[in-house]
Design an enzyme around this catalytic site. Structure first.
Site, PDB file in Angstrom:
ATOM      1  N   ASP A  12     -10.791   6.076 -11.381  1.00 40.91           N
ATOM      2  CA  ASP A  12      -9.645   6.732 -12.013  1.00 40.91           C
ATOM      3  C   ASP A  12      -9.945   8.201 -12.291  1.00 40.91           C
ATOM      4  OD1 ASP A  12      -7.124   6.938 -13.055  1.00 40.91           O
ATOM      5  OD2 ASP A  12      -7.571   5.942 -14.947  1.00 40.91           O
ATOM      6  N   GLY A  15      -6.506  12.627  -9.980  1.00 42.16           N
ATOM      7  CA  GLY A  15      -5.368  13.543 -10.164  1.00 42.16           C
ATOM      8  C   GLY A  15      -5.633  14.545 -11.273  1.00 42.16           C
ATOM      9  N   ARG A  16      -6.089  14.027 -12.429  1.00 45.50           N
ATOM     10  CA  ARG A  16      -6.351  14.923 -13.568  1.00 45.50           C
ATOM     11  C   ARG A  16      -7.510  15.878 -13.265  1.00 45.50           C
ATOM     12  NH1 ARG A  16      -7.056  10.325 -17.677  1.00 45.50           N
ATOM     13  NH2 ARG A  16      -6.927   9.144 -15.745  1.00 45.50           N
ATOM     14  N   ARG A  25      -2.943  17.031  -6.523  1.00 43.07           N
ATOM     15  CA  ARG A  25      -3.539  15.709  -6.726  1.00 43.07           C
ATOM     16  C   ARG A  25      -4.283  15.222  -5.480  1.00 43.07           C
ATOM     17  NH1 ARG A  25      -1.912  12.733 -10.840  1.00 43.07           N
ATOM     18  NH2 ARG A  25      -2.268  10.825  -9.685  1.00 43.07           N
ATOM     19  N   HIS A  29      -7.980  13.302  -4.595  1.00 44.27           N
ATOM     20  CA  HIS A  29      -8.257  12.077  -3.827  1.00 44.27           C
ATOM     21  C   HIS A  29      -9.273  12.336  -2.713  1.00 44.27           C
ATOM     22  CE1 HIS A  29      -5.347  10.015  -6.129  1.00 44.27           C
ATOM     23  NE2 HIS A  29      -4.270  10.535  -5.562  1.00 44.27           N
ATOM     24  N   GLU A  59       0.838  -1.374  -7.570  1.00 51.20           N
ATOM     25  CA  GLU A  59       1.773  -0.461  -8.272  1.00 51.20           C
ATOM     26  C   GLU A  59       1.714   0.969  -7.728  1.00 51.20           C
ATOM     27  OE1 GLU A  59      -0.221  -2.662 -10.168  1.00 51.20           O
ATOM     28  OE2 GLU A  59       1.518  -3.998 -10.244  1.00 51.20           O
ATOM     29  N   LEU A 123     -26.072  -5.245   0.987  1.00 50.38           N
ATOM     30  CA  LEU A 123     -25.135  -4.844  -0.062  1.00 50.38           C
ATOM     31  C   LEU A 123     -23.763  -5.388   0.350  1.00 50.38           C
ATOM     32  CD1 LEU A 123     -24.433  -3.005  -2.571  1.00 50.38           C
ATOM     33  CD2 LEU A 123     -24.039  -1.155  -0.959  1.00 50.38           C
ATOM     34  N   SER A 188      -5.469  -2.638 -15.931  1.00 53.57           N
ATOM     35  CA  SER A 188      -4.525  -2.268 -14.870  1.00 53.57           C
ATOM     36  C   SER A 188      -4.442  -3.307 -13.759  1.00 53.57           C
ATOM     37  CB  SER A 188      -4.882  -0.893 -14.294  1.00 53.57           C
ATOM     38  OG  SER A 188      -4.853   0.082 -15.296  1.00 53.57           O
TER      39      SER A 188
HETATM   40  C1  FPP Z   1      -6.858   6.996  -9.443  1.00 54.86           C
HETATM   41  O1  FPP Z   1      -6.820   8.338  -9.835  1.00 54.86           O
HETATM   42  C2  FPP Z   1      -7.178   6.908  -8.076  1.00 54.86           C
HETATM   43  C3  FPP Z   1      -6.404   6.368  -7.093  1.00 54.86           C
HETATM   44  C4  FPP Z   1      -5.102   5.756  -7.321  1.00 54.86           C
HETATM   45  C5  FPP Z   1      -6.869   6.382  -5.725  1.00 54.86           C
HETATM   46  C6  FPP Z   1      -8.328   6.147  -5.542  1.00 54.86           C
HETATM   47  C7  FPP Z   1      -8.641   6.663  -4.234  1.00 54.86           C
HETATM   48  C8  FPP Z   1      -9.797   7.230  -3.876  1.00 54.86           C
HETATM   49  C9  FPP Z   1     -11.010   7.292  -4.705  1.00 54.86           C
HETATM   50  C10 FPP Z   1      -9.785   7.864  -2.562  1.00 54.86           C
HETATM   51  C11 FPP Z   1     -10.402   7.188  -1.459  1.00 54.86           C
HETATM   52  C12 FPP Z   1     -10.439   5.734  -1.420  1.00 54.86           C
HETATM   53  C13 FPP Z   1     -10.756   5.071  -0.289  1.00 54.86           C
HETATM   54  C14 FPP Z   1     -10.856   3.590  -0.251  1.00 54.86           C
HETATM   55  C15 FPP Z   1     -11.005   5.783   0.949  1.00 54.86           C
HETATM   56  P1  FPP Z   1      -5.422   8.903 -10.301  1.00 54.86           P
HETATM   57  O2  FPP Z   1      -4.799   9.563  -9.148  1.00 54.86           O
HETATM   58  O3  FPP Z   1      -4.663   7.812 -10.951  1.00 54.86           O
HETATM   59  O4  FPP Z   1      -5.873   9.974 -11.336  1.00 54.86           O
HETATM   60  P2  FPP Z   1      -5.086  10.378 -12.642  1.00 54.86           P
HETATM   61  O5  FPP Z   1      -5.125   9.165 -13.525  1.00 54.86           O
HETATM   62  O6  FPP Z   1      -5.912  11.499 -13.148  1.00 54.86           O
HETATM   63  O7  FPP Z   1      -3.717  10.768 -12.219  1.00 54.86           O
END
Ligand code: FPP
Length: 235
Positions: A12, A15-16, A25, A29, A59, A123, A188
């Site tokens: 998590d 984005g932030r 954002r 990622h 979601e 692993l 979540s």
């Molecule tokens: C949550 O951060 C993250 C996600 C919904 C996506 C997670 C994806 C990755 C780590 C990228 C790559 C993954 C793979 C499998 C290649 P958020 O966007 O909800 O952050 P926020 O809470 O700050 O908005």
């Protein structure tokens, strides 16, 4: 130091993390994906045998088209790159969740990676994609009901192990430690059945900054916990 055999991580804060740097954002990622490429090697170095990450929930489709498209592109690239990561770490990769919602080419890439990596077992790496615990349990109950209807499953014989065996995580041990990055303290809809006895570790560090030192800190804290369930705790 006792190393948890199975660690689950809610990735998590991408984005932030990006917003704090004045970036979109999607940049978060990309950096989160770079970190995911490293974390398998880190887990192996620390002695973890099973690692399960929550990358895309049922979601998450509600996010903007631009963000969802960006994530799909990252997943496509990652499935290819992960072939090398699995070879380097002798790592078996499984995707949990319902892949049927993805474009056929991404489904093919997932299948290729799972097939290629099935030769390894040093692993075990599970990536949760289009995953939600309630969805997983719903799909499992449907299959069980179907088996009862066919006469392949006797309702009287159903135990907790039977149910575990119908989940996407069948055959895997339950997580010992759950880590959630970036300050939120909730599940979540992640592995609700499997996390029944798991220790939780929350950190304010955002996923792109969660490195080996942070991982080691989580394991250290885990070692200070008293893990006897149900019994009498000592002072
Ligand atoms: C949550 O951060 C993250 C996600 C919904 C996506 C997670 C994806 C990755 C780590 C990228 C790559 C993954 C793979 C499998 C290649 P958020 O966007 O909800 O952050 P926020 O809470 O700050 O908005």
């Amino acid at each position: 130091m006792i190393v948890p055999r199975h660690v689950a991580i809610i990735l998590d804060g991408n984005g932030r993390w990006a917003k704090a740097k004045g970036m979109p954002r999607t940049y978060g990622h990309v950096k989160g994906c770079d970190n995911l490429e490293k974390i398998c090697t880190v887990a192996k170095e620390l002695g973890v045998k099973y690692l399960t990450v929550y990358a895309f929930s049922t979601e998450n489709w509600k996010r903007s088209k631009e963000e969802v498209d960006g994530l799909m592109k990252l997943f496509r690239n990652y499935m290819k790159k992960c072939i090398k990561i699995s070879r380097d770490n002798k790592m078996r990769v499984r995707v949990i969740g319902d892949p049927r919602a993805f474009d056929p080419d991404l489904q093919d890439k997932i299948r290729e990676l799972e097939e290629y990596s099935s030769q390894f077992d040093e692993l075990h790496f599970q990536i949760a994609l289009n995953y939600g615990s309630r969805d997983e349990i719903t799909r499992a109950v449907r299959r069980m009901a179907e088996d009862v209807r066919k006469g392949a499953l006797d309702p009287e014989s159903i135990t907790e192990d039977t149910i575990s065996g119908y989940l996407d995580t069948r055959g895997l041990p339950d997580p010992d430690l759950l880590i959630r990055t970036s300050g939120e303290e909730r599940l979540s809809n992640f592995l609700m059945w499997q996390l029944a006895y798991t220790e939780f570790y929350f950190t304010d560090v955002a996923w792109p900054d969660f490195d080996k030192a942070e991982f080691a800190k989580a394991i250290e804290k885990y070692n200070k916990r008293d893990r006897r369930y149900g019994g009498v705790k000592e002072d």
